[in-house]
Design a protein around this motif. Structure first.
Motif, mmCIF file in Angstrom:
data_model
loop_
_atom_site.group_PDB
_atom_site.id
_atom_site.type_symbol
_atom_site.label_atom_id
_atom_site.label_comp_id
_atom_site.label_asym_id
_atom_site.label_seq_id
_atom_site.Cartn_x
_atom_site.Cartn_y
_atom_site.Cartn_z
ATOM 1 N N MET A 196 0.848 -1.200 0.000
ATOM 2 C CA MET A 196 0.000 0.000 0.000
ATOM 3 C C MET A 196 0.880 1.245 0.000
ATOM 4 S SD MET A 196 -2.853 -1.188 2.752
ATOM 5 C CE MET A 196 -1.813 -2.177 3.809
ATOM 6 N N GLU A 197 1.666 1.390 -1.038
ATOM 7 C CA GLU A 197 2.604 2.501 -1.072
ATOM 8 C C GLU A 197 1.905 3.830 -1.338
ATOM 9 O OE1 GLU A 197 5.766 1.501 -3.700
ATOM 10 O OE2 GLU A 197 6.142 -0.396 -2.692
ATOM 11 N N TRP A 198 0.811 3.816 -2.096
ATOM 12 C CA TRP A 198 0.153 5.069 -2.472
ATOM 13 C C TRP A 198 -1.303 5.123 -2.047
ATOM 14 C CZ3 TRP A 198 3.924 8.110 -3.437
ATOM 15 C CH2 TRP A 198 5.058 7.634 -4.077
ATOM 16 N N GLU A 199 -1.934 3.996 -1.766
ATOM 17 C CA GLU A 199 -3.364 3.992 -1.484
ATOM 18 C C GLU A 199 -3.668 3.223 -0.201
ATOM 19 O OE1 GLU A 199 -5.802 2.896 -4.782
ATOM 20 O OE2 GLU A 199 -4.525 3.920 -6.198
ATOM 21 N N PHE A 200 -3.560 3.899 0.920
ATOM 22 C CA PHE A 200 -3.896 3.291 2.210
ATOM 23 C C PHE A 200 -5.400 3.417 2.413
ATOM 24 C CE2 PHE A 200 -4.425 3.229 6.800
ATOM 25 C CZ PHE A 200 -3.614 2.167 7.157
ATOM 26 N N PRO A 201 -6.119 2.306 2.644
ATOM 27 C CA PRO A 201 -7.571 2.399 2.832
ATOM 28 C C PRO A 201 -7.914 3.091 4.153
ATOM 29 C CG PRO A 201 -6.822 0.159 3.204
ATOM 30 C CD PRO A 201 -5.632 0.949 2.742
ATOM 31 N N VAL A 202 -8.663 4.159 4.073
ATOM 32 C CA VAL A 202 -9.005 4.930 5.267
ATOM 33 C C VAL A 202 -10.508 4.826 5.512
ATOM 34 C CG1 VAL A 202 -9.000 7.204 6.345
ATOM 35 C CG2 VAL A 202 -7.103 6.520 4.863
ATOM 36 N N PHE A 203 -10.854 4.128 6.575
ATOM 37 C CA PHE A 203 -12.243 4.009 7.019
ATOM 38 C C PHE A 203 -12.255 4.206 8.528
ATOM 39 C CE2 PHE A 203 -11.871 1.101 3.356
ATOM 40 C CZ PHE A 203 -12.835 1.649 2.520
ATOM 41 N N ASN A 204 -13.388 4.595 9.058
ATOM 42 C CA ASN A 204 -13.530 4.696 10.509
ATOM 43 C C ASN A 204 -13.443 3.274 11.070
ATOM 44 O OD1 ASN A 204 -14.526 4.815 13.162
ATOM 45 N ND2 ASN A 204 -15.712 6.638 12.694
ATOM 46 N N THR A 205 -12.481 3.036 11.931
ATOM 47 C CA THR A 205 -12.248 1.677 12.432
ATOM 48 C C THR A 205 -13.385 1.164 13.309
ATOM 49 O OG1 THR A 205 -10.986 2.531 14.300
ATOM 50 C CG2 THR A 205 -9.749 1.924 12.344
ATOM 51 N N HIS A 206 -14.222 2.056 13.817
ATOM 52 C CA HIS A 206 -15.316 1.645 14.694
ATOM 53 C C HIS A 206 -16.646 1.525 13.963
ATOM 54 C CE1 HIS A 206 -12.712 2.025 18.142
ATOM 55 N NE2 HIS A 206 -12.320 3.191 17.672
ATOM 56 N N LYS A 207 -16.668 1.841 12.677
ATOM 57 C CA LYS A 207 -17.899 1.744 11.894
ATOM 58 C C LYS A 207 -17.913 0.437 11.116
ATOM 59 C CE LYS A 207 -19.443 5.986 12.758
ATOM 60 N NZ LYS A 207 -20.707 6.535 12.970
ATOM 61 N N ILE A 208 -18.881 0.283 10.214
ATOM 62 C CA ILE A 208 -19.169 -1.001 9.574
ATOM 63 C C ILE A 208 -17.999 -1.549 8.742
ATOM 64 C CG2 ILE A 208 -20.293 -0.007 7.534
ATOM 65 C CD1 ILE A 208 -21.428 -3.160 9.404
ATOM 66 N N ILE A 209 -17.285 -0.708 8.004
ATOM 67 C CA ILE A 209 -16.198 -1.224 7.164
ATOM 68 C C ILE A 209 -15.060 -1.762 8.023
ATOM 69 C CG2 ILE A 209 -14.555 -0.695 5.324
ATOM 70 C CD1 ILE A 209 -17.516 -0.570 4.461
ATOM 71 N N GLY A 210 -14.678 -1.027 9.050
ATOM 72 C CA GLY A 210 -13.648 -1.516 9.961
ATOM 73 C C GLY A 210 -14.051 -2.828 10.610
ATOM 74 N N GLN A 211 -15.317 -2.940 10.964
ATOM 75 C CA GLN A 211 -15.821 -4.176 11.567
ATOM 76 C C GLN A 211 -15.790 -5.326 10.562
ATOM 77 O OE1 GLN A 211 -16.633 -4.647 14.881
ATOM 78 N NE2 GLN A 211 -16.587 -6.773 14.225
ATOM 79 N N ARG A 212 -16.110 -5.038 9.294
ATOM 80 C CA ARG A 212 -16.057 -6.083 8.264
ATOM 81 C C ARG A 212 -14.649 -6.640 8.094
ATOM 82 N NH1 ARG A 212 -19.503 -3.486 3.399
ATOM 83 N NH2 ARG A 212 -21.499 -3.587 4.449
ATOM 84 N N ILE A 213 -13.658 -5.757 8.142
ATOM 85 C CA ILE A 213 -12.280 -6.208 8.007
ATOM 86 C C ILE A 213 -11.933 -7.157 9.156
ATOM 87 C CG2 ILE A 213 -9.862 -5.458 8.061
ATOM 88 C CD1 ILE A 213 -10.870 -2.860 6.632
ATOM 89 N N ARG A 214 -12.322 -6.795 10.365
ATOM 90 C CA ARG A 214 -12.071 -7.679 11.523
ATOM 91 C C ARG A 214 -12.911 -8.945 11.438
ATOM 92 N NH1 ARG A 214 -11.876 -2.607 13.568
ATOM 93 N NH2 ARG A 214 -14.004 -2.618 14.370
ATOM 94 N N ASN A 215 -14.167 -8.851 10.973
ATOM 95 C CA ASN A 215 -15.008 -10.036 10.814
ATOM 96 C C ASN A 215 -14.400 -11.014 9.822
ATOM 97 O OD1 ASN A 215 -16.929 -9.122 12.598
ATOM 98 N ND2 ASN A 215 -18.357 -8.453 11.033
ATOM 99 N N PHE A 216 -13.822 -10.479 8.756
ATOM 100 C CA PHE A 216 -13.211 -11.337 7.739
ATOM 101 C C PHE A 216 -12.201 -12.269 8.384
ATOM 102 C CE2 PHE A 216 -9.824 -12.197 4.686
ATOM 103 C CZ PHE A 216 -10.550 -12.765 3.657
ATOM 104 N N VAL A 217 -11.313 -11.725 9.201
ATOM 105 C CA VAL A 217 -10.283 -12.536 9.857
ATOM 106 C C VAL A 217 -10.896 -13.400 10.962
ATOM 107 C CG1 VAL A 217 -8.153 -12.431 11.211
ATOM 108 C CG2 VAL A 217 -8.472 -10.893 9.260
ATOM 109 N N ALA A 218 -11.810 -12.839 11.730
ATOM 110 C CA ALA A 218 -12.419 -13.570 12.849
ATOM 111 C C ALA A 218 -13.209 -14.785 12.387
ATOM 112 C CB ALA A 218 -13.319 -12.637 13.654
ATOM 113 N N ASN A 219 -13.731 -14.758 11.172
ATOM 114 C CA ASN A 219 -14.534 -15.867 10.660
ATOM 115 C C ASN A 219 -13.693 -16.939 9.974
ATOM 116 O OD1 ASN A 219 -17.015 -15.020 11.616
ATOM 117 N ND2 ASN A 219 -17.360 -13.684 9.870
ATOM 118 N N GLY A 220 -12.381 -16.944 10.215
ATOM 119 C CA GLY A 220 -11.536 -18.022 9.719
ATOM 120 C C GLY A 220 -10.911 -17.761 8.365
#
Length: 107
Positions: A22-46
């Motif tokens: 991610m040299e030029w495009e770091f994904p910026v989302f609110n970590t406490h809102k739905i997108i941040g939660q989806r990223i954590r859910n992805f890993v948490a669900n195996g």
């Protein structure tokens, strides 16, 4: 991460996503809102999230998974990085060697 496709796979098991450096495009989302939660859910669900490349990957992990990983001084291996003989199932068909250019490890 904001797509309906990512929403669907974040709710199921056994997918792998490889994120290039991610040299030029770091994904910026609110970590406490739905997108941040989806990223954590992805890993948490195996699922497996593979981040390649230097400091931005550490910042991604720190931001979305609430870690405090820091760079350390020391002797870094200049690569290339070879895959171990015994790897988890999601990495069975991964490249056997990952070259390194600068601070980014890419396939």
């Amino acid at each position: 991460f904001a797509s309906q496709r990512f929403r669907r796979i974040s709710e199921a098991c056994c997918s792998t996503i490889v994120i290039p450096p991610m040299e030029w495009e770091f994904p910026v989302f609110n970590t406490h809102k739905i997108i941040g939660q989806r990223i954590r859910n992805f890993v948490a669900n195996g699922n497996t999230l593979v981040l390649t490349g230097g400091i931005a990957a550490l910042e991604f992990i720190n931001s979305y998974f609430f870690f405090n990983i820091e760079l350390v001084d020391g002797n870094y291996s200049p690569g290339p990085f070879r895959r171990l003989g015994s790897v988890p199932k999601p990495f069975k068909y991964a490249p056997k060697v990952l070259p390194q250019k600068g601070i980014a490890v890419t396939a």
